[in-house]
Design a protein around this motif. Structure first.
Motif, PDB file in Angstrom:
ATOM      1  N   GLY A  43      -8.647  -5.674   5.128  1.00 37.48           N
ATOM      2  CA  GLY A  43      -8.733  -5.317   3.720  1.00 37.48           C
ATOM      3  C   GLY A  43      -9.204  -3.900   3.516  1.00 37.48           C
ATOM      4  N   LEU A  44     -10.498  -3.681   3.623  1.00 37.60           N
ATOM      5  CA  LEU A  44     -11.089  -2.373   3.392  1.00 37.60           C
ATOM      6  C   LEU A  44     -10.631  -1.352   4.443  1.00 37.60           C
ATOM      7  N   GLY A  45     -10.560  -1.772   5.684  1.00 40.94           N
ATOM      8  CA  GLY A  45     -10.156  -0.865   6.760  1.00 40.94           C
ATOM      9  C   GLY A  45      -8.745  -0.350   6.590  1.00 40.94           C
ATOM     10  N   LEU A  46      -7.834  -1.213   6.207  1.00 37.13           N
ATOM     11  CA  LEU A  46      -6.452  -0.807   6.002  1.00 37.13           C
ATOM     12  C   LEU A  46      -6.340   0.160   4.823  1.00 37.13           C
ATOM     13  N   LEU A  47      -7.119  -0.093   3.790  1.00 41.71           N
ATOM     14  CA  LEU A  47      -7.154   0.838   2.657  1.00 41.71           C
ATOM     15  C   LEU A  47      -7.713   2.187   3.094  1.00 41.71           C
ATOM     16  N   ASP A  48      -8.741   2.168   3.932  1.00 41.62           N
ATOM     17  CA  ASP A  48      -9.342   3.416   4.414  1.00 41.62           C
ATOM     18  C   ASP A  48      -8.329   4.213   5.238  1.00 41.62           C
ATOM     19  N   ILE A  49      -7.615   3.552   6.125  1.00 43.74           N
ATOM     20  CA  ILE A  49      -6.592   4.242   6.925  1.00 43.74           C
ATOM     21  C   ILE A  49      -5.521   4.829   6.005  1.00 43.74           C
ATOM     22  N   SER A  50      -5.102   4.058   5.019  1.00 46.66           N
ATOM     23  CA  SER A  50      -4.083   4.539   4.072  1.00 46.66           C
ATOM     24  C   SER A  50      -4.561   5.776   3.321  1.00 46.66           C
ATOM     25  N   ARG A  51      -5.827   5.778   2.935  1.00 42.59           N
ATOM     26  CA  ARG A  51      -6.384   6.929   2.219  1.00 42.59           C
ATOM     27  C   ARG A  51      -6.460   8.166   3.098  1.00 42.59           C
ATOM     28  N   ARG A  52      -6.745   7.985   4.381  1.00 43.22           N
ATOM     29  CA  ARG A  52      -6.867   9.110   5.307  1.00 43.22           C
ATOM     30  C   ARG A  52      -5.504   9.678   5.709  1.00 43.22           C
ATOM     31  N   ALA A  87      -8.707   3.915  -6.074  1.00 43.02           N
ATOM     32  CA  ALA A  87      -9.131   2.866  -7.007  1.00 43.02           C
ATOM     33  C   ALA A  87      -9.139   1.495  -6.310  1.00 43.02           C
ATOM     34  N   ALA A  88      -8.125   1.224  -5.506  1.00 47.41           N
ATOM     35  CA  ALA A  88      -8.057  -0.052  -4.779  1.00 47.41           C
ATOM     36  C   ALA A  88      -9.199  -0.161  -3.774  1.00 47.41           C
ATOM     37  N   TYR A  89      -9.537   0.952  -3.141  1.00 47.12           N
ATOM     38  CA  TYR A  89     -10.640   0.980  -2.175  1.00 47.12           C
ATOM     39  C   TYR A  89     -11.961   0.659  -2.877  1.00 47.12           C
ATOM     40  N   LYS A  90     -12.196   1.311  -4.025  1.00 51.21           N
ATOM     41  CA  LYS A  90     -13.422   1.064  -4.775  1.00 51.21           C
ATOM     42  C   LYS A  90     -13.482  -0.376  -5.266  1.00 51.21           C
ATOM     43  N   GLU A  91     -12.356  -0.918  -5.707  1.00 48.83           N
ATOM     44  CA  GLU A  91     -12.310  -2.306  -6.163  1.00 48.83           C
ATOM     45  C   GLU A  91     -12.636  -3.259  -5.007  1.00 48.83           C
ATOM     46  N   GLN A  92     -12.075  -2.990  -3.834  1.00 45.07           N
ATOM     47  CA  GLN A  92     -12.337  -3.830  -2.657  1.00 45.07           C
ATOM     48  C   GLN A  92     -13.819  -3.769  -2.264  1.00 45.07           C
ATOM     49  N   LEU A 140       0.828  -1.211   0.000  1.00 45.24           N
ATOM     50  CA  LEU A 140       0.000   0.000   0.000  1.00 45.24           C
ATOM     51  C   LEU A 140       0.862   1.261   0.000  1.00 45.24           C
ATOM     52  N   ALA A 141       2.027   1.201   0.625  1.00 47.59           N
ATOM     53  CA  ALA A 141       2.919   2.365   0.697  1.00 47.59           C
ATOM     54  C   ALA A 141       3.412   2.792  -0.680  1.00 47.59           C
ATOM     55  N   LEU A 142       3.375   1.883  -1.630  1.00 47.89           N
ATOM     56  CA  LEU A 142       3.830   2.189  -2.987  1.00 47.89           C
ATOM     57  C   LEU A 142       2.763   2.893  -3.827  1.00 47.89           C
ATOM     58  N   LEU A 143       1.525   2.936  -3.326  1.00 47.86           N
ATOM     59  CA  LEU A 143       0.415   3.512  -4.092  1.00 47.86           C
ATOM     60  C   LEU A 143       0.250   4.997  -3.787  1.00 47.86           C
ATOM     61  N   ASP A 144      -0.107   5.776  -4.821  1.00 43.84           N
ATOM     62  CA  ASP A 144      -0.427   7.181  -4.587  1.00 43.84           C
ATOM     63  C   ASP A 144      -1.916   7.293  -4.225  1.00 43.84           C
ATOM     64  N   LYS A 145      -2.380   8.501  -3.965  1.00 45.92           N
ATOM     65  CA  LYS A 145      -3.768   8.702  -3.516  1.00 45.92           C
ATOM     66  C   LYS A 145      -4.791   8.180  -4.533  1.00 45.92           C
ATOM     67  N   ALA A 146      -4.545   8.418  -5.815  1.00 48.12           N
ATOM     68  CA  ALA A 146      -5.480   7.944  -6.849  1.00 48.12           C
ATOM     69  C   ALA A 146      -5.517   6.415  -6.883  1.00 48.12           C
TER      70      ALA A 146
END
Length: 180
Positions: free
Chosen positions: A146-155, A127-132, A117-123
């Motif tokens: 899964g979804l929670g970790l993506l949410d924290i990463s986005r915030r 996209a990964a969040y929506k896919e999940q 996840l650290a390699l991904l930019d905000k966009a």
């Protein structure tokens, strides 16, 4: 602990800019009570509404993940303890850190997911969040960060930082740090 040690601990917390700290067995009601205290603190500090929401949501997600993991693995009060620290960094960002004992293999898998996840930019995170979100969920399976970790990463305003400290008996202490 001696009374003078408490003063030293207070001074350490102040110097490290720690706003809230908890260490011990965690329950649903305790997560809620700490959340209320956190909301009140952020309100008193006049935090921006978006920052307050992100800090609160991150705290809730991390704490609930710890509780769910401990419960699903049948951990008792000693093994199921959580350490949660909320503070500010030098650039006035809020920091939310949480940790707990995990099975080493689970911790290693989680570290790998966080590193990816650290390699991904905000966009890409969006996209990964929506896919999940669109993925079908199998009944009776746990979320598994899964979804929670993506949410924290986005915030977060910086990539998440995770650490695994090996303990005895195939266990480790997993720590996760988010900067909001």
């Amino acid at each position: 602990m001696e009374a003078s040690d408490l003063y030293s601990l207070r001074e350490h917390f102040t110097s490290q800019r720690i706003l809230l700290c908890f260490n011990g067995p965690i329950s649903r009601s305790l997560i809620e009570e700490i959340g209320i205290a956190l909301k009140n603190y952020l309100h008193a500090e006049q935090a921006k509404p978006s920052a307050a929401t992100d800090v609160f949501a991150t705290y809730i997600e991390m704490s609930q993940n710890i509780r769910h993991y401990s419960t699903s693995h049948g951990y008792g009060d000693l093994e199921g303890q959580a350490t949660v620290v909320i503070g500010r960094d030098e650039s006035e960002h809020y920091t939310v850190s949480a940790g707990n004992v995990v099975e080493t293999a689970d911790g290693e898998a989680l570290i790998g997911r966080i590193d990816a996840l650290a390699l991904l930019d905000k966009a890409q995170l969006k996209a990964a969040y929506k896919e999940q979100l669109r993925k079908p969920r199998e009944p009776g399976t746990g979320g598994g960060a899964g979804l929670g970790l993506l949410d924290i990463s986005r915030r977060s305003s910086a990539p998440l930082v995770a650490r695994l400290t090996r303990l005895a008996d195939e266990r480790a202490f997993f720590s996760l740090h988010a900067t909001i």
